[in-house]
Scaffold this motif. Structure first.
Motif, PDB file in Angstrom:
ATOM      1  N   UNK A  23       0.835  -1.202   0.000  1.00 49.07           N
ATOM      2  CA  UNK A  23       0.000   0.000   0.000  1.00 49.07           C
ATOM      3  C   UNK A  23       0.868   1.249   0.000  1.00 49.07           C
ATOM      4  N   UNK A  24       1.891   1.280   0.832  1.00 47.39           N
ATOM      5  CA  UNK A  24       2.767   2.457   0.945  1.00 47.39           C
ATOM      6  C   UNK A  24       3.437   2.760  -0.393  1.00 47.39           C
ATOM      7  N   UNK A  25       3.940   1.728  -1.050  1.00 45.35           N
ATOM      8  CA  UNK A  25       4.628   1.929  -2.333  1.00 45.35           C
ATOM      9  C   UNK A  25       3.637   2.318  -3.425  1.00 45.35           C
ATOM     10  N   UNK A  26       2.464   1.674  -3.406  1.00 42.16           N
ATOM     11  CA  UNK A  26       1.439   1.987  -4.404  1.00 42.16           C
ATOM     12  C   UNK A  26       0.943   3.425  -4.241  1.00 42.16           C
ATOM     13  N   UNK A  27       0.749   3.855  -3.012  1.00 46.13           N
ATOM     14  CA  UNK A  27       0.297   5.224  -2.767  1.00 46.13           C
ATOM     15  C   UNK A  27       1.354   6.228  -3.203  1.00 46.13           C
ATOM     16  N   UNK A  28       2.615   5.913  -2.963  1.00 42.93           N
ATOM     17  CA  UNK A  28       3.690   6.823  -3.369  1.00 42.93           C
ATOM     18  C   UNK A  28       3.665   7.015  -4.882  1.00 42.93           C
ATOM     19  N   UNK A  29       3.554   5.912  -5.619  1.00 40.57           N
ATOM     20  CA  UNK A  29       3.512   5.988  -7.077  1.00 40.57           C
ATOM     21  C   UNK A  29       2.255   6.726  -7.533  1.00 40.57           C
ATOM     22  N   UNK A  30       1.132   6.401  -6.913  1.00 40.87           N
ATOM     23  CA  UNK A  30      -0.159   6.989  -7.274  1.00 40.87           C
ATOM     24  C   UNK A  30      -0.125   8.512  -7.131  1.00 40.87           C
ATOM     25  N   UNK A  31       0.336   8.997  -5.991  1.00 41.82           N
ATOM     26  CA  UNK A  31       0.373  10.448  -5.777  1.00 41.82           C
ATOM     27  C   UNK A  31       1.434  11.119  -6.644  1.00 41.82           C
ATOM     28  N   UNK A  32       2.526  10.421  -6.919  1.00 40.67           N
ATOM     29  CA  UNK A  32       3.526  10.954  -7.845  1.00 40.67           C
ATOM     30  C   UNK A  32       2.925  11.130  -9.242  1.00 40.67           C
ATOM     31  N   UNK A  33       2.133  10.162  -9.665  1.00 46.05           N
ATOM     32  CA  UNK A  33       1.500  10.233 -10.982  1.00 46.05           C
ATOM     33  C   UNK A  33       0.540  11.423 -11.057  1.00 46.05           C
TER      34      UNK A  33
END
Length: 290
Positions: free
Chosen positions: A203-213
């Motif tokens: 979740x932490x890694x997915x959220x980081x990528x998601x918000x970066x996008x």
């Protein structure tokens, strides 16, 4: 039924959202919910109905929808045809009147929730054409010479994707709330509600990528909450872990299964161009990362 909304097991409601819902219920004014697509506006109405133990009556608005369709529609063509065929039904005009969603809500035995979904899809006159009916909670049926009046005022929830401005006269009659895009902490709670026990590293890694996008300049359509949830589901189905998401290979700057997040060709091409530039510069960070 309880008349206070405190969120549900399936919906993470912020404090200001709870205040807005309960204020609209207390004031008996329509609650106008605005926000970008995918922030849970429509789902909110379903959860409010569930929390308050109320029937939900949904009116989905399209670009061709007219206000009178929410009241009733009179089928004069069918009545004329039946009269030519000698059909006995023509003697009662009520056989040719189709009740609209406001009629359903006004005549409900218990206080219902009336959802007018995506009102900004209709033309600019649509909200103004409903002013009197929503104010007085009544309307007149010319064909039967009767007035349909709400004995119990429904709780009216109106959603808008903010694609066009709504008339001032209409806005004055509503209690307004804008659903801001969830911050990472709230989003984490939303994810946990939908996928209990999901691995926090993923979740932490997915959220980081998601918000970066979402930060990438020039993105035509930012990925939404619902699309994040779809993406996470796919990551779990395909057994892609946090380490795989941390891939720093410049040739793989677009995250795996990006079709759940990027929904048009222009945005995919944007990420491909950024990936190409990253390869040329020898950089290994994803677009949007600092």
């Amino acid at each position: 039924m309880s008349q206070r909304f405190e969120g549900t097991d399936n919906y993470v409601a912020t404090e200001d959202l709870k205040v807005a819902v309960n204020a609209a219920v207390a004031l008996e004014r329509p609650l106008l919910i605005k926000g970008e697509p995918g922030t849970g506006k429509t789902v909110l109405a379903y959860e409010i109905a569930k929390a308050l133990g109320a029937e939900l009556i949904t009116w989905h608005i399209k670009s061709t929808t007219k206000a009178h369709q929410g009241l009733y529609e009179y089928d004069a063509v069918t009545r004329l045809r039946d009269s030519q065929l000698g059909d006995e039904r023509v003697k009662d005009v009520k056989n040719y009147i189709k009740k609209g969603k406001l009629w359903e809500a006004f005549t409900s035995d218990k206080r219902p929730i009336l959802l007018i979904d995506e009102i900004d899809k209709a033309d600019i006159e649509f909200p103004n054409d409903l002013l009197q009916e929503l104010d007085r909670m009544e309307f007149y049926v010319y064909e039967t010479n009767e007035t349909i009046k709400a004995e119990i005022r429904p709780i009216v929830i109106i959603t808008s994707n903010n694609e066009k401005e709504l008339p001032d006269a209409f806005l004055r009659r509503c209690f307004f709330h804008y659903i801001r895009f969830p911050e990472a902490e709230t989003m984490n709670e939303i994810v946990e509600v939908h996928y209990p026990g999901i691995k926090q590293k993923l979740v932490a890694e997915a959220l980081r990528i998601f918000y970066d996008m979402r930060k990438v300049p020039g993105l035509k359509k930012k990925p939404s909450t619902s699309e994040l949830l779809d993406w996470l589901k796919l990551l779990m189905v395909e057994d892609i872990d946090a380490d795989a998401l941390k891939e720093r290979d410049p040739t793989k700057l677009i995250p795996p299964l990006h079709g759940a997040l990027l929904k048009n060709e222009q945005d995919v091409h944007l990420f491909e161009r950024l990936a190409f530039l990253a390869r040329r510069e020898g950089a290994g960070t994803r677009p949007g990362q600092q």
